[in-house]
Enzyme design. Structure first.
Site, PDB file in Angstrom:
ATOM      1  N   LYS A  45       0.848  -1.195   0.000  1.00 31.15           N
ATOM      2  CA  LYS A  45       0.000   0.000   0.000  1.00 31.15           C
ATOM      3  C   LYS A  45       0.884   1.246   0.000  1.00 31.15           C
ATOM      4  O   LYS A  45       0.572   2.239  -0.613  1.00 31.15           O
ATOM      5  CB  LYS A  45      -0.867  -0.038   1.261  1.00 31.15           C
ATOM      6  CG  LYS A  45      -2.290   0.439   1.037  1.00 31.15           C
ATOM      7  CD  LYS A  45      -3.052   0.549   2.332  1.00 31.15           C
ATOM      8  CE  LYS A  45      -3.698  -0.757   2.721  1.00 31.15           C
ATOM      9  NZ  LYS A  45      -4.475  -0.691   3.960  1.00 31.15           N
ATOM     10  N   VAL A 132      -6.763 -21.796   6.125  1.00 30.37           N
ATOM     11  CA  VAL A 132      -7.339 -22.409   7.325  1.00 30.37           C
ATOM     12  C   VAL A 132      -6.228 -23.012   8.172  1.00 30.37           C
ATOM     13  O   VAL A 132      -5.412 -23.793   7.670  1.00 30.37           O
ATOM     14  CB  VAL A 132      -8.360 -23.519   6.975  1.00 30.37           C
ATOM     15  CG1 VAL A 132      -8.973 -24.099   8.248  1.00 30.37           C
ATOM     16  CG2 VAL A 132      -9.457 -22.990   6.068  1.00 30.37           C
ATOM     17  N   GLY A 134      -3.484 -21.856   9.588  1.00 33.84           N
ATOM     18  CA  GLY A 134      -2.088 -21.427   9.370  1.00 33.84           C
ATOM     19  C   GLY A 134      -1.130 -22.499   8.887  1.00 33.84           C
ATOM     20  O   GLY A 134      -1.109 -22.840   7.708  1.00 33.84           O
ATOM     21  N   LYS A 205     -13.565 -20.105   7.995  1.00 36.25           N
ATOM     22  CA  LYS A 205     -12.695 -21.285   7.878  1.00 36.25           C
ATOM     23  C   LYS A 205     -13.528 -22.574   7.932  1.00 36.25           C
ATOM     24  O   LYS A 205     -13.246 -23.533   7.214  1.00 36.25           O
ATOM     25  CB  LYS A 205     -11.653 -21.265   8.999  1.00 36.25           C
ATOM     26  CG  LYS A 205     -10.626 -20.149   8.800  1.00 36.25           C
ATOM     27  CD  LYS A 205      -9.800 -19.934  10.047  1.00 36.25           C
ATOM     28  CE  LYS A 205      -8.719 -18.893   9.821  1.00 36.25           C
ATOM     29  NZ  LYS A 205      -8.089 -18.466  11.089  1.00 36.25           N
TER      30      LYS A 205
HETATM   31  P1  NAP Z   1      -1.011  -7.560   6.922  1.00 39.14           P
HETATM   32  O1  NAP Z   1       0.114  -7.767   7.870  1.00 39.14           O
HETATM   33  O2  NAP Z   1      -2.017  -6.512   7.223  1.00 39.14           O
HETATM   34  O3  NAP Z   1      -0.371  -7.293   5.475  1.00 39.14           O
HETATM   35  C1  NAP Z   1      -1.117  -6.912   4.355  1.00 39.14           C
HETATM   36  C2  NAP Z   1      -0.150  -6.484   3.260  1.00 39.14           C
HETATM   37  O4  NAP Z   1      -0.872  -6.210   2.089  1.00 39.14           O
HETATM   38  C3  NAP Z   1       0.642  -5.225   3.586  1.00 39.14           C
HETATM   39  O5  NAP Z   1       1.931  -5.342   3.081  1.00 39.14           O
HETATM   40  C4  NAP Z   1      -0.117  -4.107   2.868  1.00 39.14           C
HETATM   41  O6  NAP Z   1       0.714  -3.064   2.427  1.00 39.14           O
HETATM   42  C5  NAP Z   1      -0.648  -4.856   1.652  1.00 39.14           C
HETATM   43  N1  NAP Z   1      -1.948  -4.344   1.222  1.00 39.14           N
HETATM   44  C6  NAP Z   1      -3.124  -4.478   1.854  1.00 39.14           C
HETATM   45  N2  NAP Z   1      -4.115  -3.883   1.139  1.00 39.14           N
HETATM   46  C7  NAP Z   1      -3.524  -3.368   0.044  1.00 39.14           C
HETATM   47  C8  NAP Z   1      -4.016  -2.627  -1.072  1.00 39.14           C
HETATM   48  N3  NAP Z   1      -5.293  -2.308  -1.194  1.00 39.14           N
HETATM   49  N4  NAP Z   1      -3.110  -2.257  -2.034  1.00 39.14           N
HETATM   50  C9  NAP Z   1      -1.817  -2.578  -1.897  1.00 39.14           C
HETATM   51  N5  NAP Z   1      -1.292  -3.285  -0.869  1.00 39.14           N
HETATM   52  C10 NAP Z   1      -2.140  -3.660   0.085  1.00 39.14           C
HETATM   53  O7  NAP Z   1      -1.822  -8.920   6.724  1.00 39.14           O
HETATM   54  P2  NAP Z   1      -1.343 -10.409   7.037  1.00 39.14           P
HETATM   55  O8  NAP Z   1      -1.540 -10.695   8.492  1.00 39.14           O
HETATM   56  O9  NAP Z   1      -0.028 -10.665   6.426  1.00 39.14           O
HETATM   57  O10 NAP Z   1      -2.494 -11.252   6.306  1.00 39.14           O
HETATM   58  C11 NAP Z   1      -2.534 -11.363   4.909  1.00 39.14           C
HETATM   59  C12 NAP Z   1      -3.584 -12.380   4.487  1.00 39.14           C
HETATM   60  O11 NAP Z   1      -3.258 -13.655   5.044  1.00 39.14           O
HETATM   61  C13 NAP Z   1      -5.006 -12.090   4.975  1.00 39.14           C
HETATM   62  O12 NAP Z   1      -5.912 -12.570   4.028  1.00 39.14           O
HETATM   63  C14 NAP Z   1      -5.103 -12.898   6.250  1.00 39.14           C
HETATM   64  O13 NAP Z   1      -6.436 -13.221   6.586  1.00 39.14           O
HETATM   65  C15 NAP Z   1      -4.335 -14.137   5.839  1.00 39.14           C
HETATM   66  N6  NAP Z   1      -3.763 -14.898   6.943  1.00 39.14           N
HETATM   67  C16 NAP Z   1      -3.045 -14.267   7.889  1.00 39.14           C
HETATM   68  C17 NAP Z   1      -2.472 -15.019   8.922  1.00 39.14           C
HETATM   69  C18 NAP Z   1      -1.670 -14.370  10.003  1.00 39.14           C
HETATM   70  O14 NAP Z   1      -1.265 -15.077  10.929  1.00 39.14           O
HETATM   71  N7  NAP Z   1      -1.404 -13.074   9.950  1.00 39.14           N
HETATM   72  C19 NAP Z   1      -2.640 -16.405   8.931  1.00 39.14           C
HETATM   73  C20 NAP Z   1      -3.381 -17.027   7.905  1.00 39.14           C
HETATM   74  C21 NAP Z   1      -3.929 -16.249   6.912  1.00 39.14           C
HETATM   75  P3  NAP Z   1       1.539  -2.126   3.458  1.00 39.14           P
HETATM   76  O15 NAP Z   1       2.568  -3.023   4.068  1.00 39.14           O
HETATM   77  O16 NAP Z   1       2.152  -1.062   2.635  1.00 39.14           O
HETATM   78  O17 NAP Z   1       0.536  -1.638   4.451  1.00 39.14           O
HETATM   79  N1  HSE Z   2      -6.600 -13.999  12.624  1.00 38.82           N
HETATM   80  C1  HSE Z   2      -6.413 -15.362  12.283  1.00 38.82           C
HETATM   81  C2  HSE Z   2      -6.300 -16.177  13.562  1.00 38.82           C
HETATM   82  C3  HSE Z   2      -5.153 -15.512  11.471  1.00 38.82           C
HETATM   83  O1  HSE Z   2      -6.145 -15.598  14.636  1.00 38.82           O
HETATM   84  O2  HSE Z   2      -6.404 -17.393  13.494  1.00 38.82           O
HETATM   85  C4  HSE Z   2      -4.989 -16.897  10.908  1.00 38.82           C
HETATM   86  O3  HSE Z   2      -5.962 -17.166   9.934  1.00 38.82           O
END
Ligand code: NAP
Ligand code: HSE
Length: 428
Positions: A45, A132, A134, A205
């Protein structure tokens, strides 16, 4: 050797882990797929933001179309989150013949069928293992490992944030708000943590797991959902005294052709293997007619565990590219969902009632249970300092949800019951 070029959408918690693994395991990956894997462009972003990882500035872009429409890119790894716009990027990428790896359960739970249909039409892969639980390879397990069986029950702790919160509340007496903040700082929670604590993340999930497990077109609307924001320290302590633990459980069950899917705080017997799954760990318990009971356990959120699943999907896509078998769909047709009615959904229940403390009250309460044919398994009345009112804790034997709703309705008009403080499903 021509490298396989990857466009990474997102460089947050998960995206950073993906870069670390792809760069750190180059040799292992090369040995497995026979080509180097190169992350050639990354969508963020804000390009000027400080990052936890060093990446060439020239790879960063704020324009998603620059990646999606780049003819050199073979695979899009989507770890940016979001629904409507993200779906647009993915459909366009598929239209252009690119394969997709995504960690986005929100997108797959809501638009999975449309995206998979497009992938089929274009002969592309769409893999979503990280969406789902992780780091637990549960999606591949359901699709491949259980292809020979008929699954009757899937029970999961599939949200790391809420399990982290409930564990800390239970083991350390910690306050809900403080632990939620910690989970956000550790990168477990969604950008809007309401979807974690109100059960929506787990419901999405469970939509994915039950679709795969029951080979049925389950949608989010089929999932009854309740989160943990009303779980009190008092509930947790009473559960402990009775030999139970409170967990946010996703429960999907099939009986004959009828299914039910729910997410709710549930009291589960301490002796059940899923009761000892603590912290950010997730577990998915699967019962199959032929195999019996199985359980899969591992970290459910966080940078490296989630990235492990994302990169494993990437490896699978590249192997398919080498073999020329992309777009192979595991499921050709889906059963039509027939939902169980409240008469058909049965479980044990825990009730915490605030009642008047006088002769005959327990008898009136017992009469209500008897009127609706709900059998009581155990009753506890702690001694209270207040002499005019007290609390009664009841655990029922198995009863239908419909009968239990009638009991609760009757309590609303019974003057001896001052308040129905809590109701939980009980498992195990
Ligand atoms: P996050 O830390 O918020 O990272 C999102 C990234 O995407 C950031 O780099 C952000 O840019 C970029 N971004 C978001 N919206 C954007 C847009 N409109 N245009 C351009 N760039 C954009 O999220 P995350 O925790 O890594 O999660 C990512 C995905 O994985 C989600 O779908 C989440 O549900 C899934 N997920 C997460 C986890 C977890 O443990 N975190 C586990 C399983 C699945 P900036 O860095 O510049 O802000
Ligand atoms: N927010 C989610 C969790 C990330 O706590 O399980 C993994 O999907």
């Amino acid at each position: 050797m021509k490298p396989v070029k990857v466009g990474l959408l997102g460089l947050g918690t998960v995206g950073t882990g993906v870069v670390r693994i792809v760069e750190g395991h180059q040799e292992d990956l090369l040995n497995q797929v026979g080509s180097p894997i190169s992350i050639s462009q990354i969508l963020v972003k804000d390009r000027t933001k400080g990052r936890n990882i060093a990446v060439e500035a020239s790879k960063l872009t704020e324009d998603p179309w620059e990646i999606v429409r780049n003819p050199d890119i073979d695979v899009i790894v989507e770890v940016m989150g979001g629904i409507a716009q993200t779906k647009e990027y993915i459909l366009e990428a598929l239209e252009r013949g690119k394969h997709i790896v995504t960690a986005n359960k929100d997108l797959m739970a809501l638009h999975g069928p449309e995206i998979l249909e497009k992938a089929r039409e274009k002969g592309c892969d769409v893999l979503y293992e990280a969406s789902v639980a992780g780091g637990i390879p549960i999606i591949r397990t359901l699709i491949e490992g259980f292809s020979s069986d008929r699954i009757t029950k899937i029970m999961g702790i599939v949200n790391g944030t809420t399990n982290y919160i409930l564990t800390k509340m239970s083991q350390e007496g910690a306050a809900y708000g403080d632990v939620l903040k910690e989970a956000q700082e550790l990168g477990y929670a969604e950008s809007d943590p309401t979807s974690d604590v109100e059960g929506l993340d787990a419901a999405r999930k469970m939509t994915i797991l039950s679709t795969l497990g029951f080979r049925a077109n389950v949608s989010l609307d089929h999932v009854t959902t309740k989160g943990i924001s009303n779980v009190t320290q008092e509930d947790i302590q009473y559960a402990k005294q009775l030999g139970y633990v409170v967990k946010l459980l996703g429960i999907a069950e099939r009986q004959d052709d009828f299914i039910s899917v729910s997410v709710q705080p549930t009291m589960i017997k301490k002796s059940h293997p899923i009761a000892s799954v603590n912290g950010v760990f997730n577990a998915v318990y699967v019962h199959g007619e032929a195999v019996g009971e199985t359980m899969f356990y591992g970290p459910g959120a966080g940078e490296m565990p989630t990235a492990t699943s994302v990169v494993a999907d990437l490896v699978a896509v590249v192997k398919n590219m080498k073999l020329g078998v992309n777009g192979r769909q595991a499921q050709l047709s889906y059963n039509v969902v027939k939902l169980k009615t409240d008469e058909q959904i049965a479980s044990k229940f825990f009730l915490l009632l605030h009642v008047e403390d006088r002769a005959g009250v327990l008898a009136q309460i017992a009469q209500v249970f008897s009127d609706f044919d709900v059998s009581i398994e155990s009753v506890m009345q702690p001694s209270m300092p207040n002499i005019s009112s007290t609390e009664i804790i009841i655990i029922t034997h198995g009863a239908s949800k419909a009968a239990m709703n009638k009991v609760l309705k009757a309590f609303e008009s019974l003057s001896a019951v001052r308040k129905i403080k809590s109701v939980y499903r009980v498992e195990g």
